[in-house]
Scaffold this motif. Structure first.
Motif, PDB file in Angstrom:
ATOM      1  N   UNK A 185       0.840  -1.201   0.000  1.00 41.75           N
ATOM      2  CA  UNK A 185       0.000   0.000   0.000  1.00 41.75           C
ATOM      3  C   UNK A 185       0.876   1.253   0.000  1.00 41.75           C
ATOM      4  N   UNK A 186       1.876   1.280   0.858  1.00 43.08           N
ATOM      5  CA  UNK A 186       2.749   2.454   0.930  1.00 43.08           C
ATOM      6  C   UNK A 186       3.542   2.637  -0.363  1.00 43.08           C
ATOM      7  N   UNK A 187       3.924   1.537  -0.983  1.00 40.46           N
ATOM      8  CA  UNK A 187       4.634   1.641  -2.264  1.00 40.46           C
ATOM      9  C   UNK A 187       3.730   2.207  -3.348  1.00 40.46           C
ATOM     10  N   UNK A 188       2.448   1.831  -3.312  1.00 42.15           N
ATOM     11  CA  UNK A 188       1.497   2.413  -4.259  1.00 42.15           C
ATOM     12  C   UNK A 188       1.368   3.913  -4.029  1.00 42.15           C
ATOM     13  N   UNK A 189       1.210   4.310  -2.769  1.00 38.49           N
ATOM     14  CA  UNK A 189       1.151   5.739  -2.457  1.00 38.49           C
ATOM     15  C   UNK A 189       2.399   6.464  -2.964  1.00 38.49           C
ATOM     16  N   UNK A 190       3.549   5.859  -2.739  1.00 37.91           N
ATOM     17  CA  UNK A 190       4.800   6.492  -3.157  1.00 37.91           C
ATOM     18  C   UNK A 190       4.862   6.650  -4.671  1.00 37.91           C
ATOM     19  N   UNK A 191       4.280   5.702  -5.400  1.00 45.87           N
ATOM     20  CA  UNK A 191       4.356   5.761  -6.861  1.00 45.87           C
ATOM     21  C   UNK A 191       3.579   6.942  -7.435  1.00 45.87           C
ATOM     22  N   UNK A 192       2.694   7.542  -6.640  1.00 45.48           N
ATOM     23  CA  UNK A 192       2.012   8.766  -7.065  1.00 45.48           C
ATOM     24  C   UNK A 192       3.015   9.888  -7.284  1.00 45.48           C
ATOM     25  N   UNK A 193       4.190   9.734  -6.689  1.00 40.94           N
ATOM     26  CA  UNK A 193       5.216  10.771  -6.750  1.00 40.94           C
ATOM     27  C   UNK A 193       6.424  10.328  -7.555  1.00 40.94           C
ATOM     28  N   UNK A 194       6.241   9.314  -8.414  1.00 41.79           N
ATOM     29  CA  UNK A 194       7.298   8.951  -9.361  1.00 41.79           C
ATOM     30  C   UNK A 194       7.449  10.076 -10.384  1.00 41.79           C
ATOM     31  N   UNK A 195       8.658  10.308 -10.900  1.00 40.96           N
ATOM     32  CA  UNK A 195       8.882  11.443 -11.804  1.00 40.96           C
ATOM     33  C   UNK A 195       7.935  11.475 -13.001  1.00 40.96           C
ATOM     34  N   UNK A 196       7.728  10.335 -13.648  1.00 35.86           N
ATOM     35  CA  UNK A 196       6.877  10.339 -14.836  1.00 35.86           C
ATOM     36  C   UNK A 196       5.416  10.589 -14.483  1.00 35.86           C
ATOM     37  N   UNK A 197       4.976  10.117 -13.316  1.00 32.70           N
ATOM     38  CA  UNK A 197       3.603  10.367 -12.889  1.00 32.70           C
ATOM     39  C   UNK A 197       3.387  11.852 -12.617  1.00 32.70           C
ATOM     40  N   UNK A 198       4.349  12.477 -11.929  1.00 30.32           N
ATOM     41  CA  UNK A 198       4.257  13.910 -11.655  1.00 30.32           C
ATOM     42  C   UNK A 198       4.284  14.700 -12.963  1.00 30.32           C
ATOM     43  N   UNK A 199       5.178  14.313 -13.871  1.00 26.81           N
ATOM     44  CA  UNK A 199       5.287  15.002 -15.156  1.00 26.81           C
ATOM     45  C   UNK A 199       3.991  14.886 -15.954  1.00 26.81           C
ATOM     46  N   UNK A 200       3.426  13.681 -15.992  1.00 28.64           N
ATOM     47  CA  UNK A 200       2.206  13.462 -16.770  1.00 28.64           C
ATOM     48  C   UNK A 200       1.058  14.309 -16.224  1.00 28.64           C
ATOM     49  N   UNK A 201       0.918  14.351 -14.898  1.00 29.98           N
ATOM     50  CA  UNK A 201      -0.143  15.175 -14.312  1.00 29.98           C
ATOM     51  C   UNK A 201       0.032  16.646 -14.691  1.00 29.98           C
ATOM     52  N   UNK A 202       1.272  17.112 -14.666  1.00 27.08           N
ATOM     53  CA  UNK A 202       1.534  18.502 -15.019  1.00 27.08           C
ATOM     54  C   UNK A 202       1.144  18.788 -16.465  1.00 27.08           C
ATOM     55  N   UNK A 203       1.514  17.875 -17.363  1.00 26.45           N
ATOM     56  CA  UNK A 203       1.210  18.069 -18.782  1.00 26.45           C
ATOM     57  C   UNK A 203      -0.288  18.014 -19.042  1.00 26.45           C
ATOM     58  N   UNK A 204      -1.027  17.256 -18.199  1.00 31.64           N
ATOM     59  CA  UNK A 204      -2.478  17.159 -18.351  1.00 31.64           C
ATOM     60  C   UNK A 204      -3.222  18.270 -17.618  1.00 31.64           C
ATOM     61  N   UNK A 205      -2.473  19.122 -16.911  1.00 29.43           N
ATOM     62  CA  UNK A 205      -3.092  20.255 -16.259  1.00 29.43           C
ATOM     63  C   UNK A 205      -3.663  19.982 -14.878  1.00 29.43           C
ATOM     64  N   UNK A 206      -3.219  18.890 -14.243  1.00 26.75           N
ATOM     65  CA  UNK A 206      -3.684  18.569 -12.897  1.00 26.75           C
ATOM     66  C   UNK A 206      -2.704  19.121 -11.873  1.00 26.75           C
ATOM     67  N   UNK A 207      -3.181  19.963 -10.970  1.00 29.54           N
ATOM     68  CA  UNK A 207      -2.347  20.444  -9.886  1.00 29.54           C
ATOM     69  C   UNK A 207      -2.138  19.367  -8.843  1.00 29.54           C
ATOM     70  N   UNK A 208      -1.035  19.454  -8.111  1.00 24.64           N
ATOM     71  CA  UNK A 208      -0.728  18.414  -7.124  1.00 24.64           C
ATOM     72  C   UNK A 208      -1.762  18.368  -5.998  1.00 24.64           C
TER      73      UNK A 208
END
Length: 306
Positions: free
Chosen positions: A138-161
């Motif tokens: 569970x904690x590893x899944x939570x951590x994966x929300x903050x993987x570089x590509x996940x953060x980058x993709x959200x930014x490109x899609x216009x989602x704020x953190x």
């Protein structure tokens, strides 16, 4: 329970609480599909446990820089101590399932949407068994929300953190003699009269991640008749081009299984108001299991096998 919801109690209205994947699984149960038993640790569990995440200003297009600033966040999340009230609810729900081997799957609030699937941006962990292993996953899944590509993709899609949180699905491992993906509209040609079935022996995670080349059928809507079949290349062979066949479907699935799977997936598409679906499935013990369904967000984007 405050932090845990059973899959059979969920609908699309619960997306803000359980994420896109969790909400869609609830809808699949509602549609009468055979969905492996499970539950969701909601985004309220994430917010209860993860309270101090702060992403410094960074160039989101610079993956090495993103890695530097997000690696500390991920480490802190993986090392976090879960509050007793969250731990108790998770372990009680897991125990009621019989403490089996489970898939622990990320379900973000900004995924599996009609305009942005976020597929593959967060992690899934398979064949997890035991209380401590489930909590760690569970904690590893939570951590994966903050993987570089996940953060980058959200930014490109216009989602704020501040707009994003992560639910986690804990779901009994389905039988998986064969696994695969169905696209209910042919995304290679955008042909509304065809669907595509990809299949491989065993667990399909490598297929979903694009790591292996599967057997592939182009089948006719609505009856699922195989129009074209391309077998997975054998070791040392390059992928063959599509070949027409009037014979029984070869490879992982029989012609009858191709028809049965096509029928199930078209029912799922109908349940989701006719929106073309990208569906993950497995087969074992004589039955098909539906593991996920999401809208197809890109069509005719890639001329190669998908």
């Amino acid at each position: 329970m405050k932090y845990v919801r059973l899959l059979q109690d969920l609908t699309r209205e619960d997306l803000p609480l359980v994420g896109g994947k969790g909400a869609n699984l609830g809808e699949l149960v509602l549609a009468g599909m055979k969905v492996p038993q499970g539950f969701v640790l909601t985004v309220e569990g994430y917010r209860r446990c993860i309270t101090n995440v702060h992403l410094p200003k960074v160039n989101f297009k610079d993956l090495p820089a993103l890695e530097n600033v997000t690696s500390k966040i991920r480490m802190e999340i993986e090392n976090a101590n879960l509050p007793d009230e969250v731990t108790i609810e998770v372990l009680e729900a897991y125990g009621r399932m019989g403490s089996p081997k489970v898939a622990v799957r990320s379900s973000a609030t900004a995924e599996d949407l009609p305009g942005a699937s976020f597929a593959g941006q967060q992690e899934t962990y398979l064949n997890i068994q035991g209380e401590s292993a489930v909590l760690d996953a569970i904690k590893k899944c939570w951590a994966s929300l903050w993987a570089p590509r996940a953060v980058q993709y959200r930014s490109l899609q216009g989602f704020g953190e501040s707009d994003v949180a992560l639910a986690v699905i804990i779901q009994k491992m389905a039988p998986h003699e064969i696994s695969g993906v169905v696209f209910t509209v042919n995304p290679l040609s955008n042909d509304q009269s065809e669907l595509i079935i990809n299949a491989t022996h065993g667990v399909g995670e490598a297929l979903v991640q694009g790591e292996i080349i599967p057997d592939q059928w182009i089948a006719r809507r609505p009856d699922g008749a195989a129009l074209k079949f391309t077998p997975a290349p054998k070791n040392g062979q390059s992928p063959s081009s599509f070949i027409r066949t009037q014979r029984l479907a070869r490879g992982c699935l029989t012609s009858q299984q191709v028809r049965e799977l096509a029928s199930l997936c078209l029912k799922i598409e109908e349940h989701f108001n006719g929106v073309p679906q990208d569906i993950e499935w497995s087969y074992g013990l004589g039955e098909f299991y539906i593991l996920q369904s999401r809208p197809i967000t890109t069509l005719n984007n890639n001329p190669q096998r998908i």
